[in-house]
Structures are given as structure tokens and as C-alpha cells.
Scaffold this active site. Structure first.
Site, short mmCIF file in Angstrom:
data_model
loop_
_atom_site.label_atom_id
_atom_site.label_comp_id
_atom_site.label_asym_id
_atom_site.label_seq_id
_atom_site.Cartn_x
_atom_site.Cartn_y
_atom_site.Cartn_z
N ARG A 139 0.40 -12.47 9.73
CA ARG A 139 1.56 -11.71 9.25
C ARG A 139 2.59 -12.63 8.58
NH1 ARG A 139 5.27 -10.08 12.56
NH2 ARG A 139 3.89 -9.71 14.34
N TYR A 151 8.77 5.32 -11.45
CA TYR A 151 7.73 5.77 -10.53
C TYR A 151 8.31 6.73 -9.49
CZ TYR A 151 4.12 5.66 -6.99
OH TYR A 151 3.18 6.03 -6.08
N ASP A 192 10.41 -3.44 -12.33
CA ASP A 192 9.04 -3.02 -12.05
C ASP A 192 8.28 -3.13 -13.36
OD1 ASP A 192 6.65 -1.62 -11.66
OD2 ASP A 192 7.55 -0.26 -10.19
N LYS A 241 -2.70 -1.22 -9.52
CA LYS A 241 -2.97 -0.72 -10.86
C LYS A 241 -3.73 -1.77 -11.68
CE LYS A 241 -0.61 2.70 -9.21
NZ LYS A 241 0.83 2.86 -9.41
C1 LIG Z 1 1.88 3.12 -8.58
C2 LIG Z 1 3.19 2.53 -8.91
C3 LIG Z 1 4.01 2.03 -7.90
C4 LIG Z 1 3.65 2.13 -6.43
O1 LIG Z 1 2.60 1.28 -6.12
P1 LIG Z 1 1.59 1.56 -4.89
O2 LIG Z 1 0.71 0.36 -4.96
O3 LIG Z 1 0.92 2.85 -5.15
O4 LIG Z 1 2.43 1.59 -3.65
C5 LIG Z 1 5.21 1.44 -8.27
N1 LIG Z 1 5.59 1.37 -9.56
C6 LIG Z 1 4.82 1.85 -10.55
C7 LIG Z 1 5.30 1.73 -11.96
C8 LIG Z 1 3.60 2.44 -10.26
O5 LIG Z 1 2.86 2.93 -11.27
#
Ligand SMILES: *Cc1c(COP(=O)(O)O)cnc(C)c1O
Length: 355
Positions: free
Chosen positions: A41, A93, A156, A181
Site C-alpha cells: 500500500r 467527466y 485532467d 482509457k
Molecule cells: C473515465 C474518465 C475519468 C475517470 O476514470 P476511471 O478510471 O474510470 O475512474 C476521469 N476523467 C476522464 C476525462 C475520463 O474520461
């Protein structure tokens, strides 16, 4: 080294005769005592290899998490004091939007939602949250201008990946990715990462991860790094196809509007050209006839997959605007995550589905 080279070589074990080329999947929760970080962890060798690679690409210290949302939650928890002020974009998101709205409703922080693609001017906050290109509307935020406002800026950068945009070099405090992604790229795991040039902030993020336990497992970290190795070629292919499809969709009578920063007519085009090294692999369309028509079209797809999420090798199409956090999204909006199939096969499928 160019990013295309770095993505192949970063985060590998030292070149020792007889040693492995790839980081081993270390399936162990505890490590033998005698070091400070002796529990998975706190620190994990396979996770550390993934972090080293992403950190090298973004130009900072990376802290990996169990999902993109875990990384986002850690950044908010670490940078926003209780009762502090968060500025978040109208289009981002849905999970991020829900998290900042629920934190506001619970009294954790104050929230101001603005359109960062068309900002009212500098804002005062403990943290400005940006997402560019944004999910699902592909709005582009001027990251250097937003960073110059002075509050810490979190970006992000999931849709851009570390190969198409480097927010830290534009002044961002921290950049986050849903590695689920494009970074991992095969729709087979959840992972997230936060990267910063501030070593003290990286320590605080890792500390938060230790407290909350939001660590990726060694198998997922291994797969995320394995996926990352091919990011440059996957991006090149999917991005070229996205450009072709965006132009064809823009000329289709069943499509009211296309958002893709690579189209010269897109409101974010000029900024994206300056700020990014490519336009990404997601194309968002508003179809004629609203949500019902869009759902019917998605149901007629035979090649592209009607599913949420994005950034995999297979093309996925998802109806957006049907959740409260996306009330600003036009009904009938389909988010198309372009994969690695042949563009003509994808176009034939989309054309048939759109009728
Ligand atoms: C999918 C996504 C997230 C969240 O990510 P997870 O891995 O599903 O928790 C955050 N920001 C964007 C732009 C996303 O497309």
C-alpha cells in the site's frame, strides 16, 4: 529522446545480464522487513515501474492510483482545505462533476462552475480544475492562461494523453489521467495517475493513497505499462481515423453538429493546434432527432460497440447528456471513441447506423 522513444523504454529494469526486459509482476503484499516502505500500500515495485514511465513522459513525479477517479479524489483531498474553494468546468467527466458537486453539497468545499473554454476572467480559488479536451464536448481550455491565474491548476489530460499535451510545461500544478482509457488502451482494467513537478505534493498524494488504500494491483499496473508501450502507434492510427470520420460526419445529413478539435471549423481548433501535438481520438456528434434517434443509431451499430468508456483498441459509441451532471449536453449527443479498425469499415458502419 522523443516521446515515441521514451514511451517504449521508460520504466524498464536495469540492463543486467540475465535480468528481465520487463518489470516483473511482483505478487506480494508485504516485502521483507528492513526498508521503510515494506508494504504494497506504501510502495510496490511493479506499480513504481508504471509510475516511472508516466512520470518520464509528463516530466514530473507520477503517483499511480486504482482508477482515474481515485487520482482525482486524491488531488482534491490534498489541495483543497476544508471549507476551501474549487472552480470546476461546466463540461468535464461526469464522475468528476458529481464528486465536486457532492463535496460542495456535503459542506466539504465551495464550488463555482465556469466554462473554462470561454472563461469570465481570472478566478480566486484554492484549486482550479480543468479538463482539456473535455469529456464529452471536447472543449479546449487555454491551459497556460488558466495557470497564470495563480491558484493551483489541476488538469485532467486523459483525452490528450502524455503524448499529445504536456500540462506541467504550461504551468499546471498537477496533471491527472484515467489510465483506464488510452494509456492502458485495451478496455481491460481500471487505473489512474497523478503527476506533478512538486516533490512535496507528490509525497502528499502518495500519503493520501496510503491512507485511503487506492493503490492499483500489480497485475493492473503491469498491464497498464504494457499498454502504454504502444500508445504512440495506437494514437497515430486512431487519431488519423478520427480526423477522417469527423469530416465525413460533418457532411452527413443525419448529423446536426460535430465536435472535434481537428476540424478547422471547431471553436477549439486554433487553441488545440497551439497547445497540443495532435487532436485526439474522440469525436462527439449531435444527431438529428434527439436522444431517441441517437439511441436507435447506437443500436444499429454492428462493428463499433455501444458501450461507455473510451480509449480502447475497439471503437465505442456512447449516448451522453442523459445524466444530471451533463444537463448542458445537447440531447442526441453520441461520443465516439475511435479505435484501430480500418476507417472505411467504421464509416460504413456509422453511415448505416445513422440511416
Ligand atoms: C473515465 C474518465 C475519468 C475517470 O476514470 P476511471 O478510471 O474510470 O475512474 C476521469 N476523467 C476522464 C476525462 C475520463 O474520461
Amino acid at each position: 529522446m522523443r516521446p515515441e522513444t521514451r514511451v517504449v523504454h521508460a520504466g524498464r529494469p536495469p540492463r543486467i545480464p540475465g535480468g528481465p526486459l520487463n518489470p516483473p509482476i511482483v505478487a506480494a503484499a508485504p516485502l521483507h522487513a528492513g526498508v521503510e516502505d515494506d508494504y504494497a500500500r506504501d510502495h510496490h515495485p511493479t506499480v513504481a515501474a508504471f509510475e516511472e514511465a508516466v512520470g518520464a513522459l509528463e516530466g514530473g513525479t507520477a503517483v499511480a492510483f486504482s482508477s482515474g477517479m481515485a487520482a482525482i479524489e486524491a488531488v482534491l483531498a490534498t489541495l483543497v482545505p476544508v471549507g476551501g474553494r474549487v472552480v470546476a468546468p461546466i463540461d468535464c467527466y461526469s464522475g468528476t462533476k458529481a464528486l465536486v458537486e457532492e463535496g460542495h453539497a456535503a459542506g466539504r468545499w465551495q464550488l463555482e462552475v465556469v466554462d473554462l473554454a470561454d472563461p469570465p476572467g481570472p478566478v480566486d480559488a484554492d484549486l482550479v480544475w480543468a479538463e482539456s479536451p473535455s469529456n464529452p464536448e471536447l472543449r479546449i481550455t487555454d491551459l497556460a492562461a488558466t495557470a497564470s491565474w495563480n491558484p493551483p491548476l489541476a488538469v485532467d489530460s486523459t483525452f490528450a494523453t502524455p503524448l499529445r499535451q504536456r500540462p506541467l510545461s504550461l504551468g499546471a500544478t498537477v496533471v491527472v489521467h484515467s489510465a483506464t482509457k488510452l494509456i492502458a488502451g485495451h478496455s481491460d482494467l481500471l487505473s489512474g495517475v497523478a503527476v506533478t513537478t512538486d516533490p512535496e505534493l507528490a509525497d502528499r498524494l502518495a500519503h493520501h493513497r496510503t491512507r485511503t488504500g487506492a493503490v492499483p494491483g500489480p497485475f493492473d499496473a503491469y498491464l497498464a505499462l504494457r499498454g502504454l508501450r504502444t500508445l504512440a502507434v495506437r494514437l497515430d492510427r486512431a487519431e488519423a481515423t478520427a480526423g477522417v470520420l469527423a469530416s465525413r460526419l460533418a457532411a452527413h445529413p443525419g448529423v446536426r453538429r460535430v465536435r472535434y478539435p481537428g476540424l478547422s471549423t471547431d471553436p477549439g481548433h486554433d487553441l488545440a493546434r497551439r497547445q497540443m501535438d495532435g487532436f485526439g481520438t474522440v469525436v462527439t456528434v449531435e444527431v438529428e432527432g434527439g436522444a431517441e434517434a441517437a439511441l436507435e443509431a447506437a443500436g444499429r451499430l454492428e462493428l463499433a460497440v455501444h458501450a461507455t468508456s473510451l480509449g480502447g483498441v475497439e471503437t465505442t459509441v456512447d449516448l451522453r447528456g442523459d445524466v444530471p451532471t451533463e444537463a448542458h449536453v445537447a440531447p442526441g449527443t453520441l461520443r465516439i471513441s475511435v479505435g484501430l479498425e480500418h476507417p472505411d469499415d467504421l464509416w460504413a458502419d456509422l453511415e448505416r447506423a445513422l440511416g
